[in-house]
Design an enzyme around this catalytic site. Sequence first.
Site, mmCIF file in Angstrom:
data_model
loop_
_atom_site.group_PDB
_atom_site.id
_atom_site.type_symbol
_atom_site.label_atom_id
_atom_site.label_comp_id
_atom_site.label_asym_id
_atom_site.label_seq_id
_atom_site.Cartn_x
_atom_site.Cartn_y
_atom_site.Cartn_z
ATOM 1 N N GLY A 64 0.814 -1.189 0.000
ATOM 2 C CA GLY A 64 0.000 0.000 0.000
ATOM 3 C C GLY A 64 0.859 1.253 0.000
ATOM 4 O O GLY A 64 2.078 1.204 0.196
ATOM 5 N N CYS A 65 0.216 2.388 -0.224
ATOM 6 C CA CYS A 65 0.964 3.639 -0.343
ATOM 7 C C CYS A 65 1.538 4.065 1.006
ATOM 8 O O CYS A 65 2.749 4.298 1.134
ATOM 9 C CB CYS A 65 0.083 4.729 -0.938
ATOM 10 S SG CYS A 65 -1.541 4.904 -0.169
ATOM 11 N N TYR A 66 0.698 4.169 2.021
ATOM 12 C CA TYR A 66 1.231 4.507 3.350
ATOM 13 C C TYR A 66 2.271 3.483 3.796
ATOM 14 O O TYR A 66 3.343 3.861 4.289
ATOM 15 C CB TYR A 66 0.099 4.581 4.382
ATOM 16 C CG TYR A 66 -0.795 5.791 4.297
ATOM 17 C CD1 TYR A 66 -0.292 7.078 4.435
ATOM 18 C CD2 TYR A 66 -2.165 5.657 4.127
ATOM 19 C CE1 TYR A 66 -1.131 8.196 4.384
ATOM 20 C CE2 TYR A 66 -3.009 6.763 4.072
ATOM 21 C CZ TYR A 66 -2.484 8.034 4.213
ATOM 22 O OH TYR A 66 -3.313 9.125 4.169
#
EC number: 1.2.1.38
Lengths: 351, 351, 351, 351
Positions: free
Chosen positions: B150-152
């Site tokens: 995921g991005c985070y």
Amino acid sequence: MSVIKAAIVGGTGYTGVELLRLLSGHNGVEVRAITSRAESGTPVAELFPSLRGHYDLKFTAPDVEELAACDVVFFATPHGVAQAQVPELIARGVRVIDLSADFRLQDIPTWEAWYGQQHGCPELAAEAVYGLPEVNRTQIAGAQLIACPGCYPTAIQLGFLPLLEAGLIETSGLIANAASGASGAGRQGKTDLLFAENNDSFRAYAAGGHRHLPEIEQGLGRAAGTPVALTFVPHLLPMVRGIHATLYAKLKDPAAAGATQAALQSQFEQRYASEPFVDVMPAGSHPQTRSVKGTNVCRLSVMRPQDRDTVVVLSVIDNLAKGASAQAIQNMNIMFGLNENQGLESPALLP
Amino acid sequence: MSVIKAAIVGGTGYTGVELLRLLSGHNGVEVRAITSRAESGTPVAELFPSLRGHYDLKFTAPDVEELAACDVVFFATPHGVAQAQVPELIARGVRVIDLSADFRLQDIPTWEAWYGQQHGCPELAAEAVYGLPEVNRTQIAGAQLIACPGCYPTAIQLGFLPLLEAGLIETSGLIANAASGASGAGRQGKTDLLFAENNDSFRAYAAGGHRHLPEIEQGLGRAAGTPVALTFVPHLLPMVRGIHATLYAKLKDPAAAGATQAALQSQFEQRYASEPFVDVMPAGSHPQTRSVKGTNVCRLSVMRPQDRDTVVVLSVIDNLAKGASAQAIQNMNIMFGLNENQGLESPALLP
Amino acid sequence: MSVIKAAIVGGTGYTGVELLRLLSGHNGVEVRAITSRAESGTPVAELFPSLRGHYDLKFTAPDVEELAACDVVFFATPHGVAQAQVPELIARGVRVIDLSADFRLQDIPTWEAWYGQQHGCPELAAEAVYGLPEVNRTQIAGAQLIACPGCYPTAIQLGFLPLLEAGLIETSGLIANAASGASGAGRQGKTDLLFAENNDSFRAYAAGGHRHLPEIEQGLGRAAGTPVALTFVPHLLPMVRGIHATLYAKLKDPAAAGATQAALQSQFEQRYASEPFVDVMPAGSHPQTRSVKGTNVCRLSVMRPQDRDTVVVLSVIDNLAKGASAQAIQNMNIMFGLNENQGLESPALLP
Amino acid sequence: MSVIKAAIVGGTGYTGVELLRLLSGHNGVEVRAITSRAESGTPVAELFPSLRGHYDLKFTAPDVEELAACDVVFFATPHGVAQAQVPELIARGVRVIDLSADFRLQDIPTWEAWYGQQHGCPELAAEAVYGLPEVNRTQIAGAQLIACPGCYPTAIQLGFLPLLEAGLIETSGLIANAASGASGAGRQGKTDLLFAENNDSFRAYAAGGHRHLPEIEQGLGRAAGTPVALTFVPHLLPMVRGIHATLYAKLKDPAAAGATQAALQSQFEQRYASEPFVDVMPAGSHPQTRSVKGTNVCRLSVMRPQDRDTVVVLSVIDNLAKGASAQAIQNMNIMFGLNENQGLESPALLP
């Protein structure tokens, strides 16, 4: 009561125009003078067209007699200016509300270390009252000189106070992750504040040490009754107004009755039950900065994610309003025995 | 080598169009199909005019035969979709790079608890390789199924890894304060994602618990060799692209030789010395999200403010690029033995 | 062909960093020098972190020998600078592509009236080729000195050309209502370009007369074969990149066969059928500036609302790309016989 | 005078919350009810946290008895709603201020053609007063039903009126190039209104024909005493509030005494000399939309660039305020004999 005569020193910045905006709707105050060396002679409504039709005033060069003829003088100046000009006004009985950092720190060596210059007026620093009404309302009422809190310190102190006063959290390892709109950097023509440098981007700044750190630690230390250690990282948002502080602290006793999510919520609600400008949101809320835009309100939310050991507080203010000019007017209202809400009652502009 | 035949499932979202943008400059890949039930028959260049002149493709309804004829299939779908469609592709020898959350968590009950549904394909979850090249490069090279981070999680893991791997910080009380541009919320017509609801404002969300938390803790736990406890608060920025993570951790031994600012800087530089897409900034830097816009780069800075016990890491990525589509292509390059940089070499668009 | 040696004079502004960004992906060019008096000795990647890992260059003070050793020199300077430095480079056989206004106007008194100074090099102004490839491709191929068009003039000329060349519209009463992102104002620390002064606001500027007016009228006059009269009002947008021009003209003969919506569409499509960087959108389209962000593309749409007498053209470009640095590279490609697309093929960053 | 009892129908949109914001500071009005089928039972302060502490109201399902018990009912609804509900309220003596388009056009077939449905109440359309106080103040004072002008029509009519009333410009070939903040599109979850679709971008829309066109032409025709032909192109700005209209017209007699820049300036100043909410800026000014944010003010500037034949007018309003809710309150003040300024006196929020 007769109308209060007010002056603003250093009126070309954002806190200056915000004072003018707010005072235009305050029935109890008349702005008699607003000073600026650079813009002397310019109508304020020419520099700030939003004020066309609201003020006939022109900027004037600072003049002690003109200021001394007022009941209250606001300093909306860079640090260092008030130190030089305030003593004479105080001596002549004028009340002074300083929006700069000049009188915020009680410890003069700390001030001098962070601001890189000798303090011009240590004796008044000792006398000045720190203008956070939620802590010092009584002293403010009797003060002649108010040191208005900084923008970050306002948002961060109001968020930590209920936890520290109740002794619920560790006083070391506090974290304040905060972000401000670009108006907080002032109205100066610097390359790194250009629109094209900041839009659609985000960054931290001064992570190694920001001048608001000692002010915040001073206030939190008073609340805790013991020195605190805070890590404070400010960030610059691609927006104009607003501060959002996300606060983290470790619960002293995670198993205590006072440390449940419900108890924390209750603690916050009770602490601010009679405060006109602090709004504790319902449990689970995420306050938006726009919900306080242009107002003197601080909105807070407290959480204990996953019931772990860390408590999180979300705190939003308008940096130019509760973080500066509106809080200055709240202080003035208290000092002059007015309704604390006067001139500060409009809801935020949303959307 | 012959050109790789690729397909994209779920191409109408932001990670889909970002894959198309990046692959248009990748000489080793040809996009053969891009699926969307809702837009079947629409040219991609009609939905995304930025692609006019770059693609003649039309969206098609998903068709297993068409996908199975490709060498690699990217899933740019909401969670739950890949679980259903991937098994047959895997069985037919196609390589799959899943940008969704379906195969990121090894612990199926945890996945089911956070995503509120039964996992459709637990056996593949065990087999899937977590596509963070800075940790799993070797396994990625031999993998048939990649679970893209995921991005985070990408921004946060890359920031904490050097500290955890070296055992320099406490593994509980970790703080990840992160903020994302609005593209991270996807291309869905929700009221609270409107321009008029978000411009000139800022807020936290999901502070009580975000689905990326278990993924981050899984990765950090592997790096530390022991479970970690993280508090993760995401925020929504009034900008389109970019993630900024500000990380806080307590030094195990503040007096240790490895805990000085210089040693921490050195630790980061060594950890990422041979990584093509992780850039450790000079000491004292504050990376801006715009400096990585459109690129696969993660820029990091590490600090120890006031030489106290808390270490601070600043980490920026583009949520759609290193946080999704560009990292997916980096994985593809590794899987197919290409130059890891291929198609990912353009500098950020600045200003 | 061997690699072209290039230099950039005045590299600290936005057109300078945009040249560097685009040239980093151009295989046929090597940037040998980039000059700046103020930043001499500073690595370009320090001033522009987006270029970290892409350039080892440092800014140098301008040095004629260093520039003369190059095949081509780009001037990314304020007006007045190229006039002083270009003659010697031309004399020594270097090709020069000037992105400033110095050689755009053929009529020297007009130049002197609008720029308020004496022209330093009238003889070269006569020799310079106006670098709008869609008009002057052949002359560009043989030119030694190119005057790159301004940003507004590029968007506006490309929009009006098909109508003027075909004699479909009146040549007086032309209206160009245009708006630019803030990067068009350059990287200078001016108060009125601050983020806090421009976000969430919009305004016209220089409505009484903008320096691009004579340049636009010069180009439109050539296309029409007769002088034209244009009213041009620029506006400042709260965004970084992009120009949007909305053009209005009166049809000479509204009842003519060539004046129907379909005929106008066809006229535009034919005029630009072989142009690699002009994209005529389908009838009824409204091009967005973001669809060309970072690219050399101009997107156009033509309409005849309510079949009345006024024709409307919508034209979008990226002011720093097709409006400056990318168009400069397009000119360079033509001058050196390269593929006109080289280094200019990436699609726009969207979203 | 006793307090006016007011209701708002359709309160969940942006004009609804703006009415609530402005009326919270109006001493002469009490909001008794605000309706919404979808949010019935929800406190308004829950949907709009900016109103916490200002209203205890909950949204209710529309109820004729409740509305009929009020002195005035504001309709902040999509078109079509007021037509159905207003007749009964009118019959029962309630005054109605309709912010929608239902009663703006006198010509019913035109309304039906542009809105694609049968008009539900033609007889009231004939009776309704068009609520532009600068034109219809006397009729408004005696009206029972007000059709509040649209946002674009307000900005554009106020800009053209002085020129048309004085017969200075041609009535055909009028151009209105206008741009609006995204709040003008309403609070609906549409993909193309997302933050990620609009930030850092700009585009025209409905250039082929916008529903405000017939309303504007109706008003301009009345002012001119003859039908006019206008080309109107609206654009969508990456900002929340504000409309900027740039108007172009051809002078009938460029050599006339009344056509000089000074005479045009004087014409505007005289036309609006006694208008409390129209501010003619000094010659050469460029009004910014932020200078009217949150206010009922329209700021105008008139120019004649290069003393040519085209006159240019710049006109800014806040689309939600003077373009909708504040103008509605101005109408109410006139209808009920209050001070026209009441509740509308705050200056704009700037910065």
